[in-house]
Design a protein around this motif. Structure first.
Motif, PDB file in Angstrom:
ATOM      1  N   TRP A  49       0.841  -1.207   0.000  1.00 30.24           N
ATOM      2  CA  TRP A  49       0.000   0.000   0.000  1.00 30.24           C
ATOM      3  C   TRP A  49       0.869   1.247   0.000  1.00 30.24           C
ATOM      4  CZ3 TRP A  49      -0.975   4.216   3.173  1.00 30.24           C
ATOM      5  CH2 TRP A  49      -2.137   4.952   2.877  1.00 30.24           C
ATOM      6  N   HIS A  50       1.979   1.195   0.736  1.00 26.81           N
ATOM      7  CA  HIS A  50       2.898   2.329   0.799  1.00 26.81           C
ATOM      8  C   HIS A  50       3.850   2.377  -0.394  1.00 26.81           C
ATOM      9  CE1 HIS A  50       2.124   4.044   4.806  1.00 26.81           C
ATOM     10  NE2 HIS A  50       1.924   2.806   5.233  1.00 26.81           N
ATOM     11  N   PHE A  51       4.302   1.178  -0.875  1.00 27.34           N
ATOM     12  CA  PHE A  51       5.411   1.166  -1.834  1.00 27.34           C
ATOM     13  C   PHE A  51       5.144   0.355  -3.106  1.00 27.34           C
ATOM     14  CE2 PHE A  51       7.179   1.700   2.448  1.00 27.34           C
ATOM     15  CZ  PHE A  51       7.869   2.890   2.288  1.00 27.34           C
ATOM     16  N   LYS A  52       3.946  -0.160  -3.290  1.00 23.29           N
ATOM     17  CA  LYS A  52       3.519  -0.914  -4.473  1.00 23.29           C
ATOM     18  C   LYS A  52       4.157  -2.298  -4.555  1.00 23.29           C
ATOM     19  CE  LYS A  52       2.264   3.019  -7.384  1.00 23.29           C
ATOM     20  NZ  LYS A  52       2.449   3.687  -8.684  1.00 23.29           N
ATOM     21  N   ASN A  53       5.500  -2.364  -4.624  1.00 21.24           N
ATOM     22  CA  ASN A  53       6.169  -3.657  -4.756  1.00 21.24           C
ATOM     23  C   ASN A  53       7.557  -3.581  -4.121  1.00 21.24           C
ATOM     24  OD1 ASN A  53       7.881  -2.369  -6.703  1.00 21.24           O
ATOM     25  ND2 ASN A  53       6.317  -2.751  -8.262  1.00 21.24           N
ATOM     26  N   LYS A  54       8.288  -4.700  -4.172  1.00 21.58           N
ATOM     27  CA  LYS A  54       9.590  -4.732  -3.488  1.00 21.58           C
ATOM     28  C   LYS A  54      10.593  -3.795  -4.147  1.00 21.58           C
ATOM     29  CE  LYS A  54      12.322  -8.486  -3.097  1.00 21.58           C
ATOM     30  NZ  LYS A  54      12.893  -9.761  -2.594  1.00 21.58           N
ATOM     31  N   HIS A  55      10.546  -3.685  -5.460  1.00 22.57           N
ATOM     32  CA  HIS A  55      11.448  -2.752  -6.134  1.00 22.57           C
ATOM     33  C   HIS A  55      11.134  -1.309  -5.726  1.00 22.57           C
ATOM     34  CE1 HIS A  55      12.670  -5.991  -9.035  1.00 22.57           C
ATOM     35  NE2 HIS A  55      13.801  -5.353  -8.896  1.00 22.57           N
ATOM     36  N   GLY A  56       9.848  -0.992  -5.607  1.00 19.24           N
ATOM     37  CA  GLY A  56       9.467   0.354  -5.177  1.00 19.24           C
ATOM     38  C   GLY A  56       9.966   0.651  -3.773  1.00 19.24           C
ATOM     39  N   LEU A  57       9.881  -0.361  -2.898  1.00 17.00           N
ATOM     40  CA  LEU A  57      10.391  -0.206  -1.538  1.00 17.00           C
ATOM     41  C   LEU A  57      11.900  -0.028  -1.547  1.00 17.00           C
ATOM     42  CD1 LEU A  57      10.234  -0.286   1.542  1.00 17.00           C
ATOM     43  CD2 LEU A  57      10.110  -2.789   1.413  1.00 17.00           C
ATOM     44  N   PHE A  58      12.590  -0.826  -2.355  1.00 18.21           N
ATOM     45  CA  PHE A  58      14.049  -0.733  -2.413  1.00 18.21           C
ATOM     46  C   PHE A  58      14.493   0.637  -2.921  1.00 18.21           C
ATOM     47  CE2 PHE A  58      18.195  -1.878  -4.494  1.00 18.21           C
ATOM     48  CZ  PHE A  58      18.885  -2.111  -3.317  1.00 18.21           C
ATOM     49  N   ILE A  59      13.804   1.140  -3.931  1.00 18.86           N
ATOM     50  CA  ILE A  59      14.112   2.483  -4.452  1.00 18.86           C
ATOM     51  C   ILE A  59      13.959   3.513  -3.341  1.00 18.86           C
ATOM     52  CG2 ILE A  59      13.154   4.336  -5.888  1.00 18.86           C
ATOM     53  CD1 ILE A  59      14.823   2.636  -7.539  1.00 18.86           C
ATOM     54  N   ALA A  60      12.874   3.406  -2.569  1.00 15.77           N
ATOM     55  CA  ALA A  60      12.626   4.358  -1.479  1.00 15.77           C
ATOM     56  C   ALA A  60      13.716   4.271  -0.420  1.00 15.77           C
ATOM     57  CB  ALA A  60      11.254   4.107  -0.859  1.00 15.77           C
ATOM     58  N   VAL A  61      14.176   3.049  -0.124  1.00 15.23           N
ATOM     59  CA  VAL A  61      15.241   2.860   0.869  1.00 15.23           C
ATOM     60  C   VAL A  61      16.542   3.515   0.401  1.00 15.23           C
ATOM     61  CG1 VAL A  61      16.766   1.126   1.901  1.00 15.23           C
ATOM     62  CG2 VAL A  61      14.298   0.782   1.934  1.00 15.23           C
ATOM     63  N   VAL A 103      11.601  -1.004 -14.343  1.00 12.98           N
ATOM     64  CA  VAL A 103      12.456  -1.152 -13.174  1.00 12.98           C
ATOM     65  C   VAL A 103      13.805  -0.490 -13.411  1.00 12.98           C
ATOM     66  CG1 VAL A 103      13.701  -2.806 -11.735  1.00 12.98           C
ATOM     67  CG2 VAL A 103      11.310  -3.231 -12.351  1.00 12.98           C
ATOM     68  N   HIS A 104      14.390  -0.775 -14.559  1.00 10.71           N
ATOM     69  CA  HIS A 104      15.673  -0.146 -14.908  1.00 10.71           C
ATOM     70  C   HIS A 104      15.526   1.367 -14.936  1.00 10.71           C
ATOM     71  CE1 HIS A 104      19.574   0.297 -16.949  1.00 10.71           C
ATOM     72  NE2 HIS A 104      18.978   1.233 -17.637  1.00 10.71           N
ATOM     73  N   ASP A 105      14.427   1.849 -15.496  1.00 12.66           N
ATOM     74  CA  ASP A 105      14.201   3.293 -15.587  1.00 12.66           C
ATOM     75  C   ASP A 105      14.088   3.933 -14.209  1.00 12.66           C
ATOM     76  OD1 ASP A 105      14.253   3.070 -18.316  1.00 12.66           O
ATOM     77  OD2 ASP A 105      12.071   3.076 -18.562  1.00 12.66           O
ATOM     78  N   GLN A 106      13.486   3.220 -13.265  1.00  6.80           N
ATOM     79  CA  GLN A 106      13.376   3.737 -11.897  1.00  6.80           C
ATOM     80  C   GLN A 106      14.749   3.955 -11.286  1.00  6.80           C
ATOM     81  OE1 GLN A 106      10.637   0.610 -10.309  1.00  6.80           O
ATOM     82  NE2 GLN A 106       9.698   2.347  -9.247  1.00  6.80           N
ATOM     83  N   TYR A 107      15.622   2.968 -11.439  1.00  6.18           N
ATOM     84  CA  TYR A 107      16.969   3.069 -10.882  1.00  6.18           C
ATOM     85  C   TYR A 107      17.753   4.177 -11.577  1.00  6.18           C
ATOM     86  CZ  TYR A 107      16.287  -1.338  -8.390  1.00  6.18           C
ATOM     87  OH  TYR A 107      15.832  -2.325  -7.553  1.00  6.18           O
ATOM     88  N   ARG A 108      17.609   4.242 -12.886  1.00  2.88           N
ATOM     89  CA  ARG A 108      18.331   5.272 -13.643  1.00  2.88           C
ATOM     90  C   ARG A 108      17.921   6.664 -13.177  1.00  2.88           C
ATOM     91  NH1 ARG A 108      17.188   5.252 -19.910  1.00  2.88           N
ATOM     92  NH2 ARG A 108      15.197   5.980 -19.110  1.00  2.88           N
ATOM     93  N   GLU A 109      16.631   6.862 -12.960  1.00  2.00           N
ATOM     94  CA  GLU A 109      16.139   8.159 -12.512  1.00  2.00           C
ATOM     95  C   GLU A 109      16.635   8.485 -11.103  1.00  2.00           C
ATOM     96  OE1 GLU A 109      14.473  11.803 -12.221  1.00  2.00           O
ATOM     97  OE2 GLU A 109      14.774  10.580 -14.032  1.00  2.00           O
ATOM     98  N   LEU A 110      16.740   7.467 -10.261  1.00  2.00           N
ATOM     99  CA  LEU A 110      17.226   7.668  -8.902  1.00  2.00           C
ATOM    100  C   LEU A 110      18.622   8.293  -8.909  1.00  2.00           C
ATOM    101  CD1 LEU A 110      17.037   7.085  -5.797  1.00  2.00           C
ATOM    102  CD2 LEU A 110      18.072   4.874  -6.304  1.00  2.00           C
ATOM    103  N   PHE A 111      19.523   7.724  -9.700  1.00  2.00           N
ATOM    104  CA  PHE A 111      20.889   8.235  -9.722  1.00  2.00           C
ATOM    105  C   PHE A 111      21.008   9.514 -10.554  1.00  2.00           C
ATOM    106  CE2 PHE A 111      21.401   3.870  -8.355  1.00  2.00           C
ATOM    107  CZ  PHE A 111      22.198   4.067  -7.239  1.00  2.00           C
ATOM    108  N   ALA A 112      20.141   9.659 -11.549  1.00  2.00           N
ATOM    109  CA  ALA A 112      20.131  10.906 -12.319  1.00  2.00           C
ATOM    110  C   ALA A 112      19.768  12.086 -11.429  1.00  2.00           C
ATOM    111  CB  ALA A 112      19.147  10.798 -13.484  1.00  2.00           C
ATOM    112  N   GLU A 113      18.873  11.843 -10.474  1.00  2.00           N
ATOM    113  CA  GLU A 113      18.475  12.916  -9.552  1.00  2.00           C
ATOM    114  C   GLU A 113      19.651  13.363  -8.705  1.00  2.00           C
ATOM    115  OE1 GLU A 113      16.543  15.772  -7.410  1.00  2.00           O
ATOM    116  OE2 GLU A 113      15.980  14.811  -9.299  1.00  2.00           O
TER     117      GLU A 113
END
Length: 209
Positions: free
Chosen positions: A54-66, A119-129
């Protein structure tokens, strides 16, 4: 629903999110991504398993948030009361590394390289930020006479180089602590980057080309 009741619900939601993130950060660092489950996280956090997606959608979403929260603890030029030097940013990075759980950064990179699609795009955006934050800091130091188009290109390259250098030293220290003087290496490269900062906007060569 009253304003007080709504505020209380928000506070409960924020506290649940924090507890989930704390538990997930500890477990991801200890066991890795694949060997950590929502059941494990729920048990450690004291929050029901069903609340996690409910908070993070899935495990990858949670990992990105962490990982994003972990990175938010360091190298955020906008959080300083005055414009920091690159040496100060590097020292901030070193302090963060000493707090532990920083292997999560490289765990995220491994996941990013092994993933495709959203998933790859999420990680890429994380480090791009992270790089964008440094680019904004560089833009604030930019001399007025510099061509904005050329300067933006050079600032982007500088942000990649500086961030990559910090991560590279960090990675070497993680795998060979006895041989790598992490603090001294960081101080050396940060001081060198600081000394050569104005070269970012020395664009005569770009114009000639």
């Amino acid at each position: 629903m009253s304003t007080h009741e709504r505020r209380r619900i928000d506070e409960i939601g924020d506290e649940s999110r924090r507890r989930i993130l704390d538990a997930a950060e500890s477990l991801f660092a200890e066991r890795g991504f694949d060997r950590t489950s929502f059941v494990d996280i729920a048990k450690l956090s004291g929050i029901s398993r069903g609340s996690i997606p409910w908070h993070f959608k899935n495990k990858h979403g949670l990992f990105i948030a962490v990982v994003d929260r972990a990175l938010d603890r360091t190298m955020a030029p906008e959080s300083y009361p005055t414009s920091p030097t690159l040496t100060e940013l590097a020292e901030d990075y070193a302090n963060w590394v000493r707090t532990g759980n920083t292997t999560l950064v490289f765990m995220a990179l491994t996941e990013a390289m092994a993933s495709t699609g959203p998933v790859h795009d999420q990680y890429r955006e994380l480090f791009a930020e992270r790089r964008r934050r440094l680019e904004l800091w560089l833009r604030a130091q930019r001399p007025a006479a510099v061509d904005p188009e050329i300067a933006t290109k050079r600032e982007r390259a500088f942000a990649v180089a500086f961030t990559g250098t910090l991560f590279g030293i960090h990675l070497q220290a993680l795998v060979d602590r006895e041989s790598v003087d992490f603090d001294e290496a960081l101080r050396m490269v940060a001081a060198e980057f600081d000394r050569n900062l104005r070269n970012v906007w020395d664009t005569e060569g770009d114009r000639d080309g």
